[in-house]
Design an enzyme around this catalytic site. Structure first.
Site, PDB file in Angstrom:
ATOM      1  N   CYS A   2       0.828  -1.206   0.000  1.00 42.02           N
ATOM      2  CA  CYS A   2       0.000   0.000   0.000  1.00 42.02           C
ATOM      3  C   CYS A   2       0.864   1.259   0.000  1.00 42.02           C
ATOM      4  O   CYS A   2       1.960   1.271   0.550  1.00 42.02           O
ATOM      5  CB  CYS A   2      -0.875   0.023   1.236  1.00 42.02           C
ATOM      6  SG  CYS A   2      -1.857  -1.454   1.428  1.00 42.02           S
ATOM      7  N   ARG A  27       4.889   0.105  -6.054  1.00 43.26           N
ATOM      8  CA  ARG A  27       4.873  -0.707  -4.829  1.00 43.26           C
ATOM      9  C   ARG A  27       3.943  -1.910  -4.962  1.00 43.26           C
ATOM     10  O   ARG A  27       4.015  -2.829  -4.161  1.00 43.26           O
ATOM     11  CB  ARG A  27       4.417   0.162  -3.652  1.00 43.26           C
ATOM     12  CG  ARG A  27       5.440   1.222  -3.257  1.00 43.26           C
ATOM     13  CD  ARG A  27       4.839   2.215  -2.299  1.00 43.26           C
ATOM     14  NE  ARG A  27       4.544   1.644  -1.005  1.00 43.26           N
ATOM     15  CZ  ARG A  27       5.306   1.756   0.070  1.00 43.26           C
ATOM     16  NH1 ARG A  27       6.442   2.415  -0.005  1.00 43.26           N
ATOM     17  NH2 ARG A  27       4.960   1.218   1.218  1.00 43.26           N
ATOM     18  N   TRP A  75      -3.052  -2.704  -1.424  1.00 41.71           N
ATOM     19  CA  TRP A  75      -2.703  -4.094  -1.756  1.00 41.71           C
ATOM     20  C   TRP A  75      -3.452  -4.937  -0.735  1.00 41.71           C
ATOM     21  O   TRP A  75      -3.137  -4.910   0.455  1.00 41.71           O
ATOM     22  CB  TRP A  75      -1.194  -4.278  -1.637  1.00 41.71           C
ATOM     23  CG  TRP A  75      -0.679  -5.596  -2.139  1.00 41.71           C
ATOM     24  CD1 TRP A  75      -0.408  -5.925  -3.438  1.00 41.71           C
ATOM     25  CD2 TRP A  75      -0.350  -6.748  -1.357  1.00 41.71           C
ATOM     26  NE1 TRP A  75       0.067  -7.211  -3.503  1.00 41.71           N
ATOM     27  CE2 TRP A  75       0.111  -7.747  -2.241  1.00 41.71           C
ATOM     28  CE3 TRP A  75      -0.396  -7.047  -0.009  1.00 41.71           C
ATOM     29  CZ2 TRP A  75       0.527  -9.001  -1.833  1.00 41.71           C
ATOM     30  CZ3 TRP A  75       0.011  -8.311   0.413  1.00 41.71           C
ATOM     31  CH2 TRP A  75       0.469  -9.269  -0.488  1.00 41.71           C
ATOM     32  N   ASN A  99      -1.716   2.266   5.933  1.00 40.44           N
ATOM     33  CA  ASN A  99      -0.795   1.185   5.572  1.00 40.44           C
ATOM     34  C   ASN A  99      -0.542   0.369   6.822  1.00 40.44           C
ATOM     35  O   ASN A  99      -0.303   0.950   7.887  1.00 40.44           O
ATOM     36  CB  ASN A  99       0.553   1.744   5.091  1.00 40.44           C
ATOM     37  CG  ASN A  99       0.489   2.280   3.692  1.00 40.44           C
ATOM     38  OD1 ASN A  99      -0.571   2.280   3.077  1.00 40.44           O
ATOM     39  ND2 ASN A  99       1.612   2.763   3.191  1.00 40.44           N
ATOM     40  N   GLY A 100      -0.543  -0.942   6.702  1.00 44.55           N
ATOM     41  CA  GLY A 100      -0.253  -1.774   7.868  1.00 44.55           C
ATOM     42  C   GLY A 100      -1.389  -2.721   8.143  1.00 44.55           C
ATOM     43  O   GLY A 100      -2.310  -2.886   7.329  1.00 44.55           O
ATOM     44  N   GLU A 480      17.985 -17.579  -7.798  1.00 46.43           N
ATOM     45  CA  GLU A 480      17.609 -16.209  -8.153  1.00 46.43           C
ATOM     46  C   GLU A 480      17.065 -16.150  -9.588  1.00 46.43           C
ATOM     47  O   GLU A 480      16.072 -15.482  -9.858  1.00 46.43           O
ATOM     48  CB  GLU A 480      18.822 -15.282  -7.952  1.00 46.43           C
ATOM     49  CG  GLU A 480      18.608 -13.828  -8.347  1.00 46.43           C
ATOM     50  CD  GLU A 480      17.437 -13.139  -7.653  1.00 46.43           C
ATOM     51  OE1 GLU A 480      16.865 -13.690  -6.709  1.00 46.43           O
ATOM     52  OE2 GLU A 480      17.078 -12.029  -8.112  1.00 46.43           O
ATOM     53  N   LYS A 484      13.268 -14.973 -10.507  1.00 41.89           N
ATOM     54  CA  LYS A 484      13.020 -13.864 -11.430  1.00 41.89           C
ATOM     55  C   LYS A 484      12.057 -14.286 -12.535  1.00 41.89           C
ATOM     56  O   LYS A 484      11.102 -13.598 -12.855  1.00 41.89           O
ATOM     57  CB  LYS A 484      14.372 -13.440 -12.009  1.00 41.89           C
ATOM     58  CG  LYS A 484      14.605 -12.009 -12.230  1.00 41.89           C
ATOM     59  CD  LYS A 484      15.004 -11.154 -11.069  1.00 41.89           C
ATOM     60  CE  LYS A 484      14.246 -11.331  -9.804  1.00 41.89           C
ATOM     61  NZ  LYS A 484      14.748 -10.591  -8.668  1.00 41.89           N
ATOM     62  N   GLU A 487       8.399 -14.943 -11.133  1.00 43.95           N
ATOM     63  CA  GLU A 487       7.587 -13.826 -10.654  1.00 43.95           C
ATOM     64  C   GLU A 487       7.083 -12.931 -11.780  1.00 43.95           C
ATOM     65  O   GLU A 487       6.013 -12.353 -11.653  1.00 43.95           O
ATOM     66  CB  GLU A 487       8.318 -13.012  -9.579  1.00 43.95           C
ATOM     67  CG  GLU A 487       9.528 -12.267 -10.051  1.00 43.95           C
ATOM     68  CD  GLU A 487      10.189 -11.467  -8.931  1.00 43.95           C
ATOM     69  OE1 GLU A 487       9.495 -10.923  -8.074  1.00 43.95           O
ATOM     70  OE2 GLU A 487      11.431 -11.360  -8.952  1.00 43.95           O
ATOM     71  N   HIS A 503      18.066 -37.294  -7.655  1.00 45.11           N
ATOM     72  CA  HIS A 503      17.499 -37.897  -6.447  1.00 45.11           C
ATOM     73  C   HIS A 503      15.981 -37.766  -6.403  1.00 45.11           C
ATOM     74  O   HIS A 503      15.394 -37.787  -5.327  1.00 45.11           O
ATOM     75  CB  HIS A 503      18.139 -37.277  -5.198  1.00 45.11           C
ATOM     76  CG  HIS A 503      19.583 -37.641  -5.066  1.00 45.11           C
ATOM     77  ND1 HIS A 503      20.014 -38.890  -4.702  1.00 45.11           N
ATOM     78  CD2 HIS A 503      20.702 -36.915  -5.308  1.00 45.11           C
ATOM     79  CE1 HIS A 503      21.336 -38.923  -4.704  1.00 45.11           C
ATOM     80  NE2 HIS A 503      21.779 -37.732  -5.072  1.00 45.11           N
ATOM     81  N   LYS A 602       6.153  -4.286  -4.080  1.00 47.21           N
ATOM     82  CA  LYS A 602       7.582  -3.979  -4.053  1.00 47.21           C
ATOM     83  C   LYS A 602       8.143  -4.062  -2.650  1.00 47.21           C
ATOM     84  O   LYS A 602       9.241  -4.549  -2.438  1.00 47.21           O
ATOM     85  CB  LYS A 602       7.796  -2.572  -4.630  1.00 47.21           C
ATOM     86  CG  LYS A 602       9.255  -2.155  -4.726  1.00 47.21           C
ATOM     87  CD  LYS A 602      10.003  -3.010  -5.715  1.00 47.21           C
ATOM     88  CE  LYS A 602      11.487  -2.696  -5.770  1.00 47.21           C
ATOM     89  NZ  LYS A 602      12.234  -3.797  -6.417  1.00 47.21           N
TER      90      LYS A 602
HETATM   91  C1  F6R Z   1      12.081 -10.456  -5.996  1.00 43.79           C
HETATM   92  C2  F6R Z   1      11.975  -9.442  -4.976  1.00 43.79           C
HETATM   93  C3  F6R Z   1      11.666  -9.881  -3.575  1.00 43.79           C
HETATM   94  C4  F6R Z   1      12.449  -9.022  -2.572  1.00 43.79           C
HETATM   95  C5  F6R Z   1      12.001  -9.354  -1.147  1.00 43.79           C
HETATM   96  C6  F6R Z   1      12.786  -8.575  -0.119  1.00 43.79           C
HETATM   97  O1  F6R Z   1      12.406  -9.884  -7.235  1.00 43.79           O
HETATM   98  O2  F6R Z   1      12.101  -8.278  -5.222  1.00 43.79           O
HETATM   99  O3  F6R Z   1      11.943 -11.233  -3.398  1.00 43.79           O
HETATM  100  O4  F6R Z   1      13.805  -9.250  -2.738  1.00 43.79           O
HETATM  101  O5  F6R Z   1      10.641  -9.073  -1.000  1.00 43.79           O
HETATM  102  O6  F6R Z   1      12.633  -7.205  -0.294  1.00 43.79           O
HETATM  103  P1  F6R Z   1      13.644  -6.189   0.329  1.00 43.79           P
HETATM  104  O7  F6R Z   1      14.954  -6.374  -0.345  1.00 43.79           O
HETATM  105  O8  F6R Z   1      13.051  -4.844   0.068  1.00 43.79           O
HETATM  106  O9  F6R Z   1      13.748  -6.505   1.788  1.00 43.79           O
END
Ligand code: F6R
Length: 607
Positions: A2, A27, A75, A99-100, A480, A484, A487, A503, A602
């Site tokens: 949010c 976000r 969100w 927010n929260g 990673e 990527k 997502e 395995h 985000k």
């Molecule tokens: C994936 C991604 C998330 C963040 C995770 C932690 O592309 O962006 O997996 O890495 O939510 O976020 P931060 O780094 O802001 O603590």
């Protein structure tokens, strides 16, 4: 997650609110709304979906001109995304954006219902708004009402409130959810995030825990939980206003992938002097010399960066390091001993689980270091020591450039640790540091492989499942790369330590199953190739990433992407680029919303 924006000043506030919400779109959100306080009283408009849906609604149902207002991108947590559940939530005397999460909302709801309050949504925020309404009816004064509300609420909130009989004013309150006030000439702002303020001001202050504030045109007053005025330090945002703009790039993600050589360079030049990592005073050598175990904690991509950091710390400094998923660490009663160090890694500095992990370490008396990208973020403020990455604003939901600079700082810590503890000769530490500083120039030509990665993405765009495999650090990179791709393209993939495939999971490999194999580490190169051959023999379609000079047997792979030769431990800073490009193009080719993938936010400020 949010986002909040609020304004009090001389401009027609709706424009400021909508512009702020646009800057907060990154976000992640599923509905948006605004409320203004005009001569006619408080009026709100809200709509499920993108901001464009709200703008359309405002065309058919315009708001009156007003000099103060609040806005929100939601969100969904409690209650599905819908017009009704969107913020602001209005009661007879006020409008709230929040927010929260209100943890005791069910008990409060029951109590308020008994008092005759009727609820029209299932949201925790409506409960908060109704609680504040009842406190306001009792106290008749906004700050007193916010104080009374705070005493009853369990959970987190960043709040911006309009009270119908307080013209021109916006009231704020913070608990575990960031709020930033922006200072202008005869105007002031509130936002949950700095980019929303940048079109108007660079001067800001961060509200501390439990603080409340009043915005009234050019006047900003901040109060402590007891209602006593507080003097805030004014900070200046270092970002240019256009730092959060896409420019001519088709997506923020592509822009941010291509920014990596520059932000890596910026980060390294901040922390390297005389061919050695220079991390003091933030991270003193004395602490590094007397370390027990290093606990590296983060979520998602940041946690994957921790995995590379562990390898670097253990192999260079020979100090034991553990990687911890923050959401697990906080609840598993970890063994933390005197001499240990807890390192939290986060782009946003607002990730709820990572913050809680840091808090746990502090409660146990363990020193905490935050590696974080956002100055003044909650994590940066809570940690004993901070090393800032210099990625600039990362807008795309999928983290790319932040990962690279997190790796860079973790490498610097590992090298400095090795130097301070004399685990490696001085000359070797300097050699490694120089090798690290040479990486940005090596990244540049790799970005030139964008077309190659687009073709590789074409080959897998219709796959329903695929595997990423690698050993050692290549396994960390597999995780990673897989995250990527998942997502942003919604193609299911799994990352496996290459030796593990046989395995069990190799049973899923059939004719044409795509496998992205990472084989950049010479010590396990042949072993990894053997595992790839096992998959190949079952019909796998292989994309192999290996170093420039690695011998690749004929017919082992359908495509081979060669990485420049560098100090092997540092290869992740190169390997990651083709993996990010692969995910990006797969997402584009499948017509996905690259920068704002479904269901994701985000900055994850809830547990
Ligand atoms: C994936 C991604 C998330 C963040 C995770 C932690 O592309 O962006 O997996 O890495 O939510 O976020 P931060 O780094 O802001 O603590």
């Amino acid at each position: 997650m949010c986002g909040i924006i609020g304004y009090s000043g001389y401009r027609a506030c709706l424009h400021v609110l909508l512009e702020g919400l646009e800057k907060l779109e990154y976000r992640g959100y599923d509905s948006a709304g605004v409320a203004v306080l005009a001569a006619e009283g408080i009026q709100a408009r809200k709509a499920q979906g993108r901001l464009s849906a709200l703008e359309k609604l405002l065309e058919t149902s315009p708001l009156p001109a007003a000099d103060c207002g609040i806005g929100h991108t939601r969100w969904a947590t409690h209650g599905a995304p819908s017009d009704r559940n969107s913020h602001p939530h209005c009661t007879p005397h006020l409008a709230v954006v929040h927010n929260g999460i209100v943890e005791n909302y069910a008990a409060l709801r029951t109590e308020l219902k008994r008092q005759g309050v009727e609820f029209i949504t299932e949201t925790d925020t409506e409960v908060l708004a109704q609680l504040l309404e009842s406190c306001y009816q009792r106290t008749g004064e906004p700050l007193a009402a916010l104080q009374a509300m705070a005493a009853r609420v369990e959970g987190s909130y960043g709040l911006a409130v309009l009270f119908c009989d307080r013209p021109g004013q916006v009231y704020l309150a913070r608990r575990h959810s960031p709020l930033i006030v922006g200072y202008g000439e005869k105007e002031c702002f509130v936002a949950s995030d700095i980019p929303a303020l940048l079109p108007y001001t660079k001067e800001y202050a961060v509200l501390d825990e439990e603080e409340m504030a009043l915005l009234d045109h050019g006047r900003v007053e901040v109060y402590d939980p007891q209602g006593r005025p507080v003097e805030k330090e004014h900070l200046t945002a270092q970002l240019p206003a256009q730092a959060a703009d896409k420019g001519s790039w088709p997506h923020f993600m592509l822009k941010e992938i291509f920014e990596q050589p520059q932000v890596l360079q910026d980060t390294l030049s901040t922390y390297v002097a005389d061919d050695l990592p220079n991390l003091a005073p933030a991270l003193p050598d004395k602490l590094l010399q007397n370390l027990g175990t290093v606990h590296l904690v983060g979520c998602g991509t940041a946690m994957h960066a921790c995995m590379v950091g562990k390898t670097a710390i253990e192999s260079l400094a020979r100090v034991p390091a553990q990687v911890e998923v923050a959401s697990e660490f906080r609840y598993r009663d970890p063994i933390l001993l005197p001499g240990d160090l807890v390192v939290t890694v986060s782009q946003s500095g607002e990730t709820s689980d990572t913050l809680a992990a840091l808090q746990l370490a502090k409660e146990r008396g363990i020193p905490t270091l935050a590696i974080v990208n956002v100055p003044g973020s909650s994590l940066a403020r809570a940690a004993d020591m901070v090393l800032y990455t210099q990625a600039g604003p990362e807008i795309a939901v999928a983290s790319t450039k932040a990962y690279s600079v997190q790796l860079a700082v973790l490498y610097l810590i590992a090298i400095r640790m090795a130097w301070a503890r004399k685990a490696l000769p001085d000359a070797r530490c300097r050699q490694l540091t120089r090798a690290l500083c040479a990486i940005p120039a090596m990244q540049q030509p790799l970005l030139g492989k964008a077309e190659e990665m687009k073709m590789a993405a074409q080959a897998l765009q219709n796959a329903s499942d695929l595997f990423f495999v690698g050993r050692g650090m290549d396994y960390s990179l597999s995780l990673e790369g897989s995250l990527k791709l998942k997502e942003i393209s919604y193609i299911h993939s799994e990352a496996y330590a290459a030796g593990e495939l046989k395995h069990g999971t190799i049973s899923l490999v059939t004719d044409g199953t795509p496998i992205v194999a990472l084989a950049t580490q010479s010590a396990v190169y042949e072993k990894t190739l053997s595992n790839v051959k096992e998959a190949r023999a079952r019909g796998a379609r292989v994309l192999l990433l290996c170093s420039q000079n690695a011998p690749v047997p004929d017919a082992l792979a359908d495509e081979v992407v060669r990485l420049p030769q560098c100090e092997e431990l540092l290869t992740p800073l190169l390997t990651i680029l083709p993996l990010q490009l692969l995910a990006y193009y797969a997402s584009v080719l499948r017509g996905c919303d690259v920068d704002r993938p479904r269901n994701l936010a985000k900055s994850v400020t809830v547990e």
